[in-house]
Design an enzyme around this catalytic site. Structure first.
Site: not given
Ligand code: GDP
Ligand code: IMO
Ligand code: MG
Length: 425
Positions: A15, A18, A42-43, A222
């Site tokens: 998270d 990416k 979850g991107h 991840q």
């Molecule tokens: P990923 O899994 O690495 O793609 O990241 P996620 O989407 O799970 O989580 C990142 C969260 O932060 C999302 O809700 C994005 O919309 C938000 N986000 C990304 N970059 C920024 C930033 O620079 N500032 C803020 N406030 N939110 C951001």
């Molecule tokens: P993105 O791509 C954050 C974590 C789960 C758990 C462990 C194992 O959005 O960054 P799993 O379901 O993969 O067997 O769970 O990994 N986990 C993540 N945490 N972002 C993710 O993906 C994750 N995908 C798995 O919370 O601790």
């Molecule tokens: Mg994510």
């Protein structure tokens, strides 16, 4: 000039942002490619609207880009078809530009059932419940069913029967009744027809693209500390989320990766169980969570929050071969008077600068911090390097020097345009 084939990889526990960085860079590339993970990812991309992608690569919002789901990804057909449908309904057509590897393994409903049972009755990892561990387990146990198997009906029936029998034995150990084999087979046949337009020999496709001078953006899912070999085992996911997973997850040689862009948040988060040295289980952590809206994009779970950890960061830079960094969420720390960065751990009297493999040791580590002055919320309006407040600049320089890599991108908001490109990296 052709852009070097680049990997966007998370350097923390996932998270890091990416998805938004991949979406930002995608127009410079011809293909955006996922090499591991599955629906656990979850991107998030915020353009006019917010999109959360689980299986579809984060280049899909750009109509000229081809998106590839590689052989190393585990694919839940229902989830993928639902995601495609939702994209279509929001005006994003994937036809002719989304390719699913025939070698990718399939996630079945029984994988999700087993994921839930293992979580509730075995050791709790805090998984996303998307069937990831059980599906990769079957892959390694040579019991898995791949996309290509869907298109050889007799073979599918035989293989599926073997798997279902083995799962029934396992389910009985959890006091669960047997699976409905006929129903599972029927669903697999329906999925086969619906997935057919996307199925491709992605190994060949990628080799031809690379040989033909196209540029590829690899999108990690991840984070590095969740990598099954190199992360905080056993509190990890079941794939190689670092750049180490690219070659096996796509069937291309390691030298195809010409640049690595590591993504880190300006602080740290983690979802699920496992050690987290800089965690702030206090109102300061709550403040980061609320300000950063740190709730899981896949499960909605509150994320654990803490300060930036440069010990973990240095380790992740090393194992991935990071060339440059993208730092996200700098705006979230706006308004904090003092900001901390962990530079090393202390365990008893010992100073620890290398990320420990032994979890009991990691759990015993006390983070040692330096404190920097904070900056104001106005940072979210900055779009150029000279608009970054001096305190935030000090923070960035400190992170860059502790991690030993230059910063290329700074993100100050969730929207596609909320970025600052730094020169000289
Ligand atoms: P990923 O899994 O690495 O793609 O990241 P996620 O989407 O799970 O989580 C990142 C969260 O932060 C999302 O809700 C994005 O919309 C938000 N986000 C990304 N970059 C920024 C930033 O620079 N500032 C803020 N406030 N939110 C951001
Ligand atoms: P993105 O791509 C954050 C974590 C789960 C758990 C462990 C194992 O959005 O960054 P799993 O379901 O993969 O067997 O769970 O990994 N986990 C993540 N945490 N972002 C993710 O993906 C994750 N995908 C798995 O919370 O601790
Ligand atoms: Mg994510």
């Amino acid at each position: 000039m052709k852009h070097p084939n680049t990997c966007v990889v998370g350097l923390q526990w996932g998270d890091e942002g990416k998805g938004r960085i991949t979406d930002l860079l995608a127009p410079q590339f011809d293909l955006v490619v996922r090499y591991q993970g599955g629906g656990n990812a979850g991107h998030t991309i915020v353009e006019k609207d917010k999109f959360i992608l689980h299986l579809v690569p984060s280049g899909i919002l750009h109509p000229d880009i081809q998106c590839v789901i590689g052989n190393g990804v585990v694919v839940d057909p229902e989830l993928l078809l639902q995601e495609i449908q939702e994209l279509k309904s929001r005006g994003v057509s994937v036809a002719g530009r989304l390719f699913l590897s025939e070698r990718a393994h399939l996630v079945f409903p029984f994988h999700k059932q087993l994921d839930a049972l293992q979580e509730s009755q075995g050791r709790k990892i805090g998984t996303t419940g998307r069937g990831i561990g059980p599906c990769y387990t079957d892959k390694i146990a040579r019991l898995g069913i791949r996309v290509v198997d869907l298109y050889t009906p007799e073979h599918l029936e035989t293989r599926l029967r073997q798997v279902v029998e083995s799962k029934n034995r396992l389910l009985a150990s959890y006091d669960q009744g047997p699976l409905d084999f006929a129903g599972i087979l029927e669903a697999a046949r329906t999925d086969a027809a619906r997935l057919a337009p996307y199925v491709a020999d992605t190994v060949k496709l990628l080799h031809e693209a690379i040989a033909g001078g196209k540029s590829v953006l690899f999108e990690g899912a991840q984070g590095s500390l969740l990598d099954v070999d190199l992360g905080t085992y056993p509190y990890v996911t079941s794939s190689n989320s670092t750049t180490c997973g690219i070659a096996a997850g796509l069937g291309i040689p390691p030298r195809s990766v010409q640049k690595v862009l590591g993504v880190v948040k300006a602080y740290t988060t983690r979802v699920g169980e496992g050690p987290f040295p800089t965690e702030l289980a206090n109102p300061e952590g709550d403040r980061i969570r609320e300000k950063g809206k740190e709730y899981g994009a896949t499960t909605g779970r509150p994320r654990r929050c803490g300060w930036f950890d440069a010990v973990a960061g240095r380790y992740a830079v090393m194992i991935n071969g990071v060339d440059t960094l993208a730092i996200t969420m700098l705006d979230v720390l706006g308004g904090f008077e003092r900001i901390k960065i962990c530079t090393e751990y202390r365990c008893g009297n010992e100073r620890i600068r290398d990320f420990p493999a032994d979890l009991s040791r990691l759990e015993a580590c006390q983070p040692q911090y330096i404190e920097l002055a904070g900056w104001s919320d106005a940072i979210s309006q900055a779009r150029q390097a000279d608009e970054i407040p001096v305190q935030a600049k000090t923070f960035l320089d400190t992170v860059s020097s502790l991690l030993g890599a230059p910063i290329e991108i700074v993100s100050v908001g969730a929207h596609r345009d909320h970025v600052i490109h730094l020169k000289g990296s």
